[in-house]
Write a protein that holds these residues in place. Structure first.
Motif, PDB file in Angstrom:
ATOM      1  N   MET A 186       0.842  -1.184   0.000  1.00  0.00           N
ATOM      2  CA  MET A 186       0.000   0.000   0.000  1.00  0.00           C
ATOM      3  C   MET A 186       0.882   1.241   0.000  1.00  0.00           C
ATOM      4  N   ALA A 187       0.557   2.198  -0.801  1.00  0.00           N
ATOM      5  CA  ALA A 187       1.310   3.440  -0.870  1.00  0.00           C
ATOM      6  C   ALA A 187       0.985   4.324   0.326  1.00  0.00           C
ATOM      7  N   SER A 188       1.992   5.026   0.803  1.00  0.00           N
ATOM      8  CA  SER A 188       1.788   5.958   1.906  1.00  0.00           C
ATOM      9  C   SER A 188       1.123   7.229   1.402  1.00  0.00           C
ATOM     10  N   LEU A 189       0.353   7.840   2.265  1.00  0.00           N
ATOM     11  CA  LEU A 189      -0.241   9.145   2.024  1.00  0.00           C
ATOM     12  C   LEU A 189       0.603  10.168   2.775  1.00  0.00           C
ATOM     13  N   GLU A 190       0.496  11.437   2.406  1.00  0.00           N
ATOM     14  CA  GLU A 190       1.249  12.483   3.086  1.00  0.00           C
ATOM     15  C   GLU A 190       0.354  13.675   3.399  1.00  0.00           C
ATOM     16  N   LEU A 191       0.694  14.344   4.507  1.00  0.00           N
ATOM     17  CA  LEU A 191      -0.029  15.541   4.917  1.00  0.00           C
ATOM     18  C   LEU A 191       0.962  16.450   5.632  1.00  0.00           C
ATOM     19  N   GLU A 192       0.901  17.747   5.328  1.00  0.00           N
ATOM     20  CA  GLU A 192       1.765  18.719   5.990  1.00  0.00           C
ATOM     21  C   GLU A 192       0.947  19.530   6.973  1.00  0.00           C
ATOM     22  N   GLY A 193       1.560  19.849   8.101  1.00  0.00           N
ATOM     23  CA  GLY A 193       0.880  20.661   9.094  1.00  0.00           C
ATOM     24  C   GLY A 193       1.780  20.942  10.274  1.00  0.00           C
ATOM     25  N   LYS A 194       1.154  21.388  11.359  1.00  0.00           N
ATOM     26  CA  LYS A 194       1.873  21.770  12.570  1.00  0.00           C
ATOM     27  C   LYS A 194       1.439  20.851  13.710  1.00  0.00           C
ATOM     28  N   ILE A 195       2.411  20.356  14.470  1.00  0.00           N
ATOM     29  CA  ILE A 195       2.078  19.520  15.622  1.00  0.00           C
ATOM     30  C   ILE A 195       1.379  20.395  16.651  1.00  0.00           C
ATOM     31  N   GLN A 196       0.142  20.042  16.952  1.00  0.00           N
ATOM     32  CA  GLN A 196      -0.655  20.828  17.892  1.00  0.00           C
ATOM     33  C   GLN A 196      -0.567  20.267  19.305  1.00  0.00           C
ATOM     34  N   GLN A 197      -0.446  18.934  19.413  1.00  0.00           N
ATOM     35  CA  GLN A 197      -0.417  18.299  20.730  1.00  0.00           C
ATOM     36  C   GLN A 197       0.239  16.933  20.607  1.00  0.00           C
ATOM     37  N   LYS A 198       1.008  16.550  21.626  1.00  0.00           N
ATOM     38  CA  LYS A 198       1.562  15.205  21.713  1.00  0.00           C
ATOM     39  C   LYS A 198       0.978  14.560  22.962  1.00  0.00           C
ATOM     40  N   LEU A 199       0.332  13.430  22.781  1.00  0.00           N
ATOM     41  CA  LEU A 199      -0.271  12.716  23.908  1.00  0.00           C
ATOM     42  C   LEU A 199       0.776  11.803  24.556  1.00  0.00           C
ATOM     43  N   GLY A 202       4.722  -9.677  21.984  1.00  0.00           N
ATOM     44  CA  GLY A 202       5.830  -9.012  22.666  1.00  0.00           C
ATOM     45  C   GLY A 202       5.465  -7.609  23.121  1.00  0.00           C
ATOM     46  N   GLU A 203       6.491  -6.862  23.477  1.00  0.00           N
ATOM     47  CA  GLU A 203       6.277  -5.499  23.975  1.00  0.00           C
ATOM     48  C   GLU A 203       5.958  -4.556  22.827  1.00  0.00           C
ATOM     49  N   TRP A 204       5.158  -3.540  23.136  1.00  0.00           N
ATOM     50  CA  TRP A 204       4.787  -2.551  22.137  1.00  0.00           C
ATOM     51  C   TRP A 204       4.747  -1.172  22.790  1.00  0.00           C
ATOM     52  N   SER A 205       4.863  -0.143  21.961  1.00  0.00           N
ATOM     53  CA  SER A 205       4.687   1.230  22.426  1.00  0.00           C
ATOM     54  C   SER A 205       4.121   2.045  21.274  1.00  0.00           C
ATOM     55  N   LYS A 206       3.391   3.099  21.650  1.00  0.00           N
ATOM     56  CA  LYS A 206       2.818   3.992  20.650  1.00  0.00           C
ATOM     57  C   LYS A 206       2.599   5.357  21.279  1.00  0.00           C
ATOM     58  N   GLN A 207       2.506   6.377  20.424  1.00  0.00           N
ATOM     59  CA  GLN A 207       2.209   7.726  20.885  1.00  0.00           C
ATOM     60  C   GLN A 207       1.341   8.407  19.846  1.00  0.00           C
ATOM     61  N   ASP A 208       0.217   8.936  20.282  1.00  0.00           N
ATOM     62  CA  ASP A 208      -0.672   9.691  19.411  1.00  0.00           C
ATOM     63  C   ASP A 208      -0.261  11.156  19.430  1.00  0.00           C
ATOM     64  N   PHE A 209      -0.483  11.823  18.315  1.00  0.00           N
ATOM     65  CA  PHE A 209      -0.261  13.267  18.257  1.00  0.00           C
ATOM     66  C   PHE A 209      -1.290  13.888  17.324  1.00  0.00           C
ATOM     67  N   ILE A 210      -1.574  15.151  17.580  1.00  0.00           N
ATOM     68  CA  ILE A 210      -2.571  15.892  16.813  1.00  0.00           C
ATOM     69  C   ILE A 210      -1.834  16.831  15.854  1.00  0.00           C
ATOM     70  N   LEU A 211      -2.211  16.739  14.593  1.00  0.00           N
ATOM     71  CA  LEU A 211      -1.637  17.598  13.557  1.00  0.00           C
ATOM     72  C   LEU A 211      -2.711  18.561  13.084  1.00  0.00           C
ATOM     73  N   CYS A 263      -5.748  13.106  14.257  1.00  0.00           N
ATOM     74  CA  CYS A 263      -4.924  12.352  15.195  1.00  0.00           C
ATOM     75  C   CYS A 263      -4.170  11.250  14.455  1.00  0.00           C
ATOM     76  N   PHE A 264      -2.849  11.239  14.608  1.00  0.00           N
ATOM     77  CA  PHE A 264      -1.987  10.211  14.044  1.00  0.00           C
ATOM     78  C   PHE A 264      -1.393   9.378  15.162  1.00  0.00           C
ATOM     79  N   THR A 265      -0.955   8.166  14.838  1.00  0.00           N
ATOM     80  CA  THR A 265      -0.310   7.288  15.805  1.00  0.00           C
ATOM     81  C   THR A 265       1.085   6.927  15.317  1.00  0.00           C
ATOM     82  N   ALA A 266       2.073   7.212  16.168  1.00  0.00           N
ATOM     83  CA  ALA A 266       3.436   6.732  15.942  1.00  0.00           C
ATOM     84  C   ALA A 266       3.498   5.369  16.613  1.00  0.00           C
ATOM     85  N   TRP A 267       3.531   4.292  15.814  1.00  0.00           N
ATOM     86  CA  TRP A 267       3.419   2.929  16.339  1.00  0.00           C
ATOM     87  C   TRP A 267       4.783   2.254  16.308  1.00  0.00           C
ATOM     88  N   GLY A 268       5.244   1.778  17.452  1.00  0.00           N
ATOM     89  CA  GLY A 268       6.540   1.122  17.570  1.00  0.00           C
ATOM     90  C   GLY A 268       7.566   2.066  18.170  1.00  0.00           C
TER      91      GLY A 268
END
Length: 87
Positions: A1-14, A24-33, A45-50
């Motif tokens: 699957m091809a990636s999509l792209e979006l430009e913006g400003k980070i508004q919040q990091k959760l 196994g172990e996992w980690s993630k962080q959501d952020f608002i663009l 809201c995007f998720t940085a997964w891993g």
């Protein structure tokens, strides 16, 4: 699957979330663009997964302008559908 792209400003990091699953172990962080949708600003809201992606996100601060490459993932749980936007 091809990636999509979006430009913006980070508004919040959760807060970073982490745990252990059957795989196994996992980690993630959501952020608002905030991005421009026509004449109006919009938020998403995007998720940085891993851990690698969480570490990449740590380099950026709220207010930074970024270009986000992401994939759309969907899953069903108890008869409801959920979408993830994973960077």
């Amino acid at each position: 699957m091809a990636s999509l792209e979006l430009e913006g400003k980070i508004q919040q990091k959760l807060p970073v979330q982490s745990g252990t699953s059957a795989r196994g172990e996992w980690s993630k962080q959501d952020f608002i663009l905030e991005y421009q949708d026509g004449n109006y600003p919009a938020q998403i809201c995007f998720t940085a997964w891993g851990q690698d992606k969480v570490n990449d996100l740590a380099r950026y601060q709220v207010g930074d302008k970024v270009r986000v490459s992401f994939n759309v993932k969907g899953r069903e749980y108890n008869g409801r559908w959920y979408n993830d936007l994973r960077v």
